[in-house]
Design a protein around this motif. Structure first.
Motif, PDB file in Angstrom:
ATOM      1  N   GLN A 198      10.391  -1.423  -0.878  1.00 34.54           N
ATOM      2  CA  GLN A 198       9.373  -0.706  -0.091  1.00 34.54           C
ATOM      3  C   GLN A 198       8.005  -1.372  -0.252  1.00 34.54           C
ATOM      4  OE1 GLN A 198      10.347   3.151  -1.865  1.00 34.54           O
ATOM      5  NE2 GLN A 198      10.580   4.004   0.192  1.00 34.54           N
ATOM      6  N   ILE A 199       7.673  -1.729  -1.488  1.00 30.28           N
ATOM      7  CA  ILE A 199       6.362  -2.356  -1.743  1.00 30.28           C
ATOM      8  C   ILE A 199       6.275  -3.673  -0.981  1.00 30.28           C
ATOM      9  CG2 ILE A 199       4.907  -3.425  -3.525  1.00 30.28           C
ATOM     10  CD1 ILE A 199       6.049  -1.283  -5.499  1.00 30.28           C
ATOM     11  N   LYS A 200       7.362  -4.437  -1.019  1.00 27.45           N
ATOM     12  CA  LYS A 200       7.353  -5.738  -0.345  1.00 27.45           C
ATOM     13  C   LYS A 200       7.244  -5.604   1.183  1.00 27.45           C
ATOM     14  CE  LYS A 200       9.643 -10.019  -1.183  1.00 27.45           C
ATOM     15  NZ  LYS A 200      10.946 -10.623  -1.185  1.00 27.45           N
ATOM     16  N   LEU A 201       7.997  -4.650   1.722  1.00 28.00           N
ATOM     17  CA  LEU A 201       7.999  -4.473   3.183  1.00 28.00           C
ATOM     18  C   LEU A 201       6.674  -3.911   3.695  1.00 28.00           C
ATOM     19  CD1 LEU A 201      11.496  -2.902   3.975  1.00 28.00           C
ATOM     20  CD2 LEU A 201      10.533  -4.985   4.947  1.00 28.00           C
ATOM     21  N   ILE A 202       6.138  -2.933   2.992  1.00 28.28           N
ATOM     22  CA  ILE A 202       4.914  -2.273   3.458  1.00 28.28           C
ATOM     23  C   ILE A 202       3.693  -3.107   3.104  1.00 28.28           C
ATOM     24  CG2 ILE A 202       3.499  -0.171   3.120  1.00 28.28           C
ATOM     25  CD1 ILE A 202       6.435   1.181   2.814  1.00 28.28           C
ATOM     26  N   ALA A 203       3.793  -3.825   1.989  1.00 27.49           N
ATOM     27  CA  ALA A 203       2.709  -4.712   1.536  1.00 27.49           C
ATOM     28  C   ALA A 203       1.337  -4.036   1.613  1.00 27.49           C
ATOM     29  CB  ALA A 203       2.716  -6.020   2.348  1.00 27.49           C
ATOM     30  N   PRO A 204       1.175  -2.926   0.886  1.00 31.49           N
ATOM     31  CA  PRO A 204      -0.116  -2.230   0.939  1.00 31.49           C
ATOM     32  C   PRO A 204      -1.194  -3.043   0.225  1.00 31.49           C
ATOM     33  CG  PRO A 204       1.227  -1.315  -0.822  1.00 31.49           C
ATOM     34  CD  PRO A 204       2.081  -2.335  -0.116  1.00 31.49           C
ATOM     35  N   LYS A 205      -2.453  -2.676   0.474  1.00 30.22           N
ATOM     36  CA  LYS A 205      -3.553  -3.310  -0.263  1.00 30.22           C
ATOM     37  C   LYS A 205      -3.707  -2.675  -1.636  1.00 30.22           C
ATOM     38  CE  LYS A 205      -5.856  -5.582   3.271  1.00 30.22           C
ATOM     39  NZ  LYS A 205      -6.137  -4.983   4.585  1.00 30.22           N
ATOM     40  N   VAL A 206      -3.484  -1.352  -1.658  1.00 26.65           N
ATOM     41  CA  VAL A 206      -3.630  -0.602  -2.913  1.00 26.65           C
ATOM     42  C   VAL A 206      -2.418   0.303  -3.105  1.00 26.65           C
ATOM     43  CG1 VAL A 206      -5.020   1.065  -4.206  1.00 26.65           C
ATOM     44  CG2 VAL A 206      -6.128  -0.459  -2.591  1.00 26.65           C
ATOM     45  N   ILE A 207      -1.911   0.317  -4.331  1.00 29.90           N
ATOM     46  CA  ILE A 207      -0.901   1.310  -4.693  1.00 29.90           C
ATOM     47  C   ILE A 207      -1.577   2.339  -5.577  1.00 29.90           C
ATOM     48  CG2 ILE A 207       1.176   1.728  -6.064  1.00 29.90           C
ATOM     49  CD1 ILE A 207       2.287  -0.881  -5.090  1.00 29.90           C
ATOM     50  N   VAL A 208      -1.568   3.586  -5.120  1.00 25.99           N
ATOM     51  CA  VAL A 208      -2.131   4.659  -5.932  1.00 25.99           C
ATOM     52  C   VAL A 208      -0.970   5.288  -6.701  1.00 25.99           C
ATOM     53  CG1 VAL A 208      -3.430   6.817  -5.923  1.00 25.99           C
ATOM     54  CG2 VAL A 208      -3.903   5.068  -4.187  1.00 25.99           C
TER      55      VAL A 208
END
Ligand code: URA
Length: 202
Positions: free
Chosen positions: A108-118
């Motif tokens: 999920q992190i790789k696909l969404i590639a957010p700027k920030v993970i809270v």
């Protein structure tokens, strides 16, 4: 089927650990798959298990209210959990469950590639920075590879201990500035500047 849809399909069919036996629904996550901000909680509770959606119970109401304070809706961000299935009686996640589910979260992190993970609470913070106290770490963004991790208290914590509420609200209010300061240095760095200055205010 998109890569994201395929991932959701796999999570809904998962039988990697014993939690899959007792679930009503798996809870893959929801929101914008192109979001700048990704929230990671602990695991589904009763209502999440019933509906197959993250943060729809009392903690979810707290999260929705906090999002509203910074002008965001759930659809503007991505919301998920360390565990995709509910632990019995909402007990803490076990290490083997976190390990079994971890591959889904990594994808999920790789696909969404957010700027920030809270990270909401100690379990999701522990994925990135194991063994550190959330009470000390909260409110200070940290680099983890290319990503910024912003640890804050879990919304459910303020339901149990209302004295934590001001800290959670303050940490939340600084999120827009954090996003701005991450975005701005990208152009400055392209022009040869070194340090993202605005981050020093955190
Ligand atoms: N608490 C969590 O950590 N996640 C949810 O989805 C709901 C409550």
């Amino acid at each position: 089927m998109s890569e994201y849809q395929e991932l959701v399909r796999e999570i809904n069919a998962c039988q990697k650990c014993a939690l899959s036996q007792k679930r009503t629904n798996a809870v893959p996550g929801e929101g914008s798959t192109t979001a700048d901000i990704m929230f990671i909680g602990e695991g589904p509770g009763y209502y999440e298990d019933q509906q197959g959606r993250p943060f729809v119970g009392r903690a979810g109401q707290v999260l929705n209210d906090l999002l509203a304070t910074i002008g965001l809706k759930r659809e503007d961000v991505y919301i998920t959990n360390m565990l995709k299935c509910r632990p019995p009686e909402n007990r803490d996640p076990l290490q083997n469950e976190i390990a079994a589910c971890g591959g889904y979260l990594d994808r999920q992190i790789k696909l969404i590639a957010p700027k920030v993970i809270v990270t909401l609470g100690r379990f999701s913070f522990g994925k990135f920075f194991p063994g550190e106290a959330i009470s000390k770490a909260r409110g200070t963004p940290r680099k983890w590879g290319d990503l910024w991790i912003y640890p804050i208290y879990h919304p459910a914590a303020v339901l149990h201990n209302p004295r934590l509420k001001p800290a959670l609200e303050n940490d939340f209010k600084r999120l827009p500035e954090l996003i701005r300061s991450i975005n701005e240095p990208a152009s400055q760095e392209a022009e040869g500047e070194k340090e993202p200055q605005q981050l020093s205010m955190f």
